[in-house]
Design an enzyme around this catalytic site. Structure first.
Site, PDB file in Angstrom:
ATOM      1  N   HIS A 265       1.115  -0.883  -0.098  1.00 53.51           N
ATOM      2  CA  HIS A 265      -0.048   0.388   0.202  1.00 53.51           C
ATOM      3  C   HIS A 265       1.131   1.171  -0.204  1.00 53.51           C
ATOM      4  O   HIS A 265       1.559   1.517  -0.828  1.00 53.51           O
ATOM      5  CB  HIS A 265      -0.984  -0.185   1.389  1.00 53.51           C
ATOM      6  CG  HIS A 265      -2.054   0.678   1.134  1.00 53.51           C
ATOM      7  ND1 HIS A 265      -2.382   1.660   0.335  1.00 53.51           N
ATOM      8  CD2 HIS A 265      -2.702   1.053   2.509  1.00 53.51           C
ATOM      9  CE1 HIS A 265      -3.734   2.138   0.950  1.00 53.51           C
ATOM     10  NE2 HIS A 265      -3.878   2.028   2.004  1.00 53.51           N
ATOM     11  N   HIS A 306      -1.876  -2.779  -9.710  1.00 55.32           N
ATOM     12  CA  HIS A 306      -2.873  -1.816  -8.127  1.00 55.32           C
ATOM     13  C   HIS A 306      -3.887  -3.227  -8.584  1.00 55.32           C
ATOM     14  O   HIS A 306      -4.969  -3.111  -9.841  1.00 55.32           O
ATOM     15  CB  HIS A 306      -3.669  -0.694  -9.178  1.00 55.32           C
ATOM     16  CG  HIS A 306      -4.388   0.415  -7.994  1.00 55.32           C
ATOM     17  ND1 HIS A 306      -5.119  -0.200  -8.200  1.00 55.32           N
ATOM     18  CD2 HIS A 306      -3.043   0.898  -6.986  1.00 55.32           C
ATOM     19  CE1 HIS A 306      -5.741   1.141  -7.287  1.00 55.32           C
ATOM     20  NE2 HIS A 306      -4.797   1.535  -5.782  1.00 55.32           N
ATOM     21  N   ASP A 363       3.078   5.286  -6.777  1.00 54.60           N
ATOM     22  CA  ASP A 363       3.806   5.341  -5.850  1.00 54.60           C
ATOM     23  C   ASP A 363       5.283   5.503  -6.990  1.00 54.60           C
ATOM     24  O   ASP A 363       6.740   5.356  -6.620  1.00 54.60           O
ATOM     25  CB  ASP A 363       4.351   4.248  -5.219  1.00 54.60           C
ATOM     26  CG  ASP A 363       3.564   4.765  -3.891  1.00 54.60           C
ATOM     27  OD1 ASP A 363       3.365   5.447  -3.661  1.00 54.60           O
ATOM     28  OD2 ASP A 363       2.500   3.455  -3.690  1.00 54.60           O
TER      29      ASP A 363
HETATM   30  N1  CMC Z   1       5.337  -7.616 -10.009  1.00 50.01           N
HETATM   31  C1  CMC Z   1       5.301  -8.242 -10.622  1.00 50.01           C
HETATM   32  N2  CMC Z   1       4.108  -9.182 -10.771  1.00 50.01           N
HETATM   33  C2  CMC Z   1       3.491  -8.848 -10.562  1.00 50.01           C
HETATM   34  C3  CMC Z   1       3.432  -7.047  -9.952  1.00 50.01           C
HETATM   35  C4  CMC Z   1       4.623  -6.819  -9.960  1.00 50.01           C
HETATM   36  N3  CMC Z   1       3.871  -5.612  -9.455  1.00 50.01           N
HETATM   37  N4  CMC Z   1       1.755  -7.388  -9.393  1.00 50.01           N
HETATM   38  C5  CMC Z   1       1.191  -7.834  -9.681  1.00 50.01           C
HETATM   39  N5  CMC Z   1       1.824  -8.630  -9.894  1.00 50.01           N
HETATM   40  C6  CMC Z   1       0.971 -10.121 -10.375  1.00 50.01           C
HETATM   41  C7  CMC Z   1       1.009 -11.054  -9.454  1.00 50.01           C
HETATM   42  O1  CMC Z   1       2.075 -12.658  -9.465  1.00 50.01           O
HETATM   43  C8  CMC Z   1      -0.285 -12.113 -10.595  1.00 50.01           C
HETATM   44  O2  CMC Z   1      -0.256 -12.936 -10.975  1.00 50.01           O
HETATM   45  P1  CMC Z   1      -0.747 -14.624 -11.159  1.00 50.01           P
HETATM   46  O3  CMC Z   1      -2.075 -13.922 -11.953  1.00 50.01           O
HETATM   47  O4  CMC Z   1       0.054 -15.144 -11.729  1.00 50.01           O
HETATM   48  O5  CMC Z   1      -0.481 -15.024  -9.942  1.00 50.01           O
HETATM   49  C9  CMC Z   1      -1.099 -10.673 -11.051  1.00 50.01           C
HETATM   50  O6  CMC Z   1       0.079 -10.156 -10.956  1.00 50.01           O
HETATM   51  C10 CMC Z   1      -1.689 -10.280  -9.988  1.00 50.01           C
HETATM   52  O7  CMC Z   1      -1.854  -9.919  -9.080  1.00 50.01           O
HETATM   53  P2  CMC Z   1      -1.815 -10.034  -7.756  1.00 50.01           P
HETATM   54  O8  CMC Z   1      -1.086  -9.889  -6.378  1.00 50.01           O
HETATM   55  O9  CMC Z   1      -3.134 -10.759  -7.207  1.00 50.01           O
HETATM   56  O10 CMC Z   1      -3.420  -8.651  -7.727  1.00 50.01           O
HETATM   57  P3  CMC Z   1      -3.449  -7.512  -6.493  1.00 50.01           P
HETATM   58  O11 CMC Z   1      -4.584  -6.441  -7.284  1.00 50.01           O
HETATM   59  O12 CMC Z   1      -4.132  -8.583  -5.503  1.00 50.01           O
HETATM   60  O13 CMC Z   1      -2.386  -6.885  -5.904  1.00 50.01           O
HETATM   61  C11 CMC Z   1      -0.816  -5.137  -5.406  1.00 50.01           C
HETATM   62  C12 CMC Z   1      -2.204  -4.972  -6.171  1.00 50.01           C
HETATM   63  C13 CMC Z   1      -0.851  -3.448  -5.881  1.00 50.01           C
HETATM   64  C14 CMC Z   1      -0.658  -4.947  -4.225  1.00 50.01           C
HETATM   65  C15 CMC Z   1       0.099  -5.455  -6.338  1.00 50.01           C
HETATM   66  O14 CMC Z   1       0.275  -4.966  -7.530  1.00 50.01           O
HETATM   67  C16 CMC Z   1       1.885  -5.406  -5.902  1.00 50.01           C
HETATM   68  O15 CMC Z   1       2.427  -5.690  -4.848  1.00 50.01           O
HETATM   69  N6  CMC Z   1       2.517  -4.279  -6.682  1.00 50.01           N
HETATM   70  C17 CMC Z   1       3.315  -3.504  -6.483  1.00 50.01           C
HETATM   71  C18 CMC Z   1       3.220  -2.463  -4.761  1.00 50.01           C
HETATM   72  C19 CMC Z   1       2.962  -1.280  -4.805  1.00 50.01           C
HETATM   73  O16 CMC Z   1       3.358  -0.133  -6.172  1.00 50.01           O
HETATM   74  N7  CMC Z   1       1.640  -0.862  -4.155  1.00 50.01           N
HETATM   75  C20 CMC Z   1       1.112   0.478  -4.551  1.00 50.01           C
HETATM   76  C21 CMC Z   1      -0.215  -0.007  -4.776  1.00 50.01           C
HETATM   77  S1  CMC Z   1      -0.851   1.891  -5.002  1.00 50.01           S
HETATM   78  C22 CMC Z   1      -0.775   2.917  -4.138  1.00 50.01           C
HETATM   79  C23 CMC Z   1      -1.481   2.902  -3.423  1.00 50.01           C
HETATM   80  O17 CMC Z   1      -2.726   2.523  -3.987  1.00 50.01           O
HETATM   81  O18 CMC Z   1      -1.556   1.864  -2.132  1.00 50.01           O
END
Ligand code: CMC
Length: 424
Positions: A265, A306, A363
């Site tokens: 987050h 996201h 971010d």
């Molecule tokens: N790098 C590589 N792979 C990724 C990434 C990434 N940054 N983000 C998601 N994926 C992949 C993930 O491995 C999954 O693959 P699969 O379907 O094959 O298992 C797929 O994409 C979906 O990811 P998820 O984790 O199920 O998606 P989510 O909606 O639960 O998570 C997230 C969203 C923001 C936590 C995630 O994209 C992430 O960890 N990003 C990096 C951290 C980040 O930048 N966070 C800031 C968010 S914006 C600021 C805020 O609002 O707080």
């Protein structure tokens, strides 16, 4: 009133009719709240398909990359309004006229000081305490100043609480920084605007005058606007959930700060800069992208992806422009920016990122501007918390006004069935 009806057919049960509501814009919403009385729950881990409340504050269309506050697009607000104007909008539903704005600004300006005993809290922290831990603790501790006489059902008490928090947050954030570098905290200056006053308290010292650079103040203000609200994200939902119990609002905001801290987050801005540093140079970007795609490697490209945006995060677009402006003003040639741009280019073309719709989020660029302004890494998430305070408070107020029920999710129980106690 339901616009349409959905029918849920479960084997062995009579069909269940569920109301379907239509928002002003956006997808339809099936109201499943009557299911509990019928002995059925819905399971939605991570709340990907569940609306936890009705709200009139912020709208996101993740597919199109749209973010509206009270109907106004985020880029229009970031490029034309100032942060306190956006706070007023989030809290009151309309933009202020000149008189309302002057009054709002004056209230904030005149409530920036914290009780002197708050300063002594900071002395209890070790010099190397993370500023987020200090902010979380100190904001929570404000509940000890404002509790018994606070009636959250009274709109005037809620207004005063809201103004107190928006006013004092920059002071408490800067005090956390000053403590971490062993410098005396500075009192706020009422002749400065919100962002300039924050920069003054961060970088000024009692030994000499400190001139705030207006370009940096404007960039700081923009950063606050871009973080002001984002509908039901993890920290806002935490504030709403804690607030739904009738808990002290300062404690609720502290809960939001705790939820924001995680790297998935608000902590991602700090993680992005650490990641860019670890990648080190443009020629190592391919390797980082390869690692991010490897299922067996926990490494993720921080600042990408996201839960809601499956398109460019509209905040990231404005942040990128602001980033270019600040670097040009300061004449900084940041090697991190080159790595970031290369990373962005590769990720936007790579099948893995394209298929999973992983775009840069807010971010991705904020860390580079914050670094250029001189904000240390461990203060990045504090800045996010500072900006998000207005959104948290707008949601807390909306929830209390709406007489929301206590938030109490159910579960799919997979543990042991009833068994007799026997000593082992
Ligand atoms: N790098 C590589 N792979 C990724 C990434 C990434 N940054 N983000 C998601 N994926 C992949 C993930 O491995 C999954 O693959 P699969 O379907 O094959 O298992 C797929 O994409 C979906 O990811 P998820 O984790 O199920 O998606 P989510 O909606 O639960 O998570 C997230 C969203 C923001 C936590 C995630 O994209 C992430 O960890 N990003 C990096 C951290 C980040 O930048 N966070 C800031 C968010 S914006 C600021 C805020 O609002 O707080």
């Amino acid at each position: 009133m339901a616009d349409r009806k959905a029918t849920l057919n479960i084997e062995g049960m009579d069909p269940i009719e569920l109301p379907v509501y239509q928002g002003t814009v956006g997808p339809d919403c099936v109201d499943v709240s009557s299911l509990a009385g019928k002995g059925v729950f819905t399971l939605d881990e991570g709340f990907a398909s569940t609306a936890s409340c009705r709200s009139e504050i912020t709208y996101i269309d993740g597919g199109k990359g749209v973010l509206l506050h009270r109907g106004y697009p985020i880029d229009q607000l970031a490029n034309n309004a100032d942060y306190l104007e956006v706070c007023y909008l989030l809290l009151n539903g309309e933009l202020p006229n000149a008189e309302q704005k002057a009054e709002f600004d004056s209230i904030v300006t005149n409530h920036t000081m914290v009780n002197e005993s708050v300063a002594s809290f900071y002395n209890g922290f070790r010099y190397d305490a993370h500023p987020m831990s200090m902010l979380c603790a100190v904001v929570g501790a404000l509940s000890s100043f404002y509790h018994d006489s606070l009636d959250i059902s009274d709109p005037e008490h809620r207004r005063v609480t809201t103004m107190r928090l928006i006013s004092k947050m920059p002071t408490m954030a800067a005090m956390a920084y000053k403590h971490s570098i062993g410098q005396p905290a500075l009192y706020p200056r009422n002749d400065l605007d919100y962002a300039s006053n924050f920069l003054y308290m961060m970088f000024g010292t009692p030994c000499e005058d400190y001139e705030v650079n207006p370009v940096l103040a404007r960039a700081m203000d923009k950063i606050f606007i871009l973080h002001a609200d984002h509908e039901q994200n993890a920290s806002t939902s935490t504030v709403r959930l804690a607030g739904s119990t009738g808990a002290n609002p300062f404690a609720c905001i502290a809960a939001g700060i705790a939820a924001l801290w995680g790297p998935s987050h608000g902590g991602a801005n700090e993680a992005v800069v650490k990641m860019l540093g670890e990648i080190g140079s443009e020629d190592k970007v391919d390797e980082a992208v390869k690692r991010a795609k490897d299922k067996d490697d926990p490494f993720r490209l921080m600042g990408f992806g996201h839960r809601v945006y499956k398109n460019f995060d509209p905040r990231a677009k404005v942040m990128k422009e602001a980033c270019d402006e600040v670097l040009a003003e300061l004449g900084i040639d940041d090697p991190h920016l080159k790595i970031a741009k290369r990373l962005e280019q590769i990720a936007l073309e790579d099948d893995y990122f394209v298929e999973k719709k992983l775009y840069p989020n807010v971010d991705f660029y904020s860390g580079i501007i914050l670094r250029a302004i001189g904000i240390p890494l461990n203060m990045f998430t504090v800045i996010f918390a500072l900006g998000r305070t207005s959104g948290w408070l707008a949601h807390w107020n909306e929830m209390i006004e709406g007489n929301s029920r206590i938030g109490r999710p159910r579960q799919l129980y997979l543990g042991s069935d009833l068994r007799e106690y026997k000593k082992r």
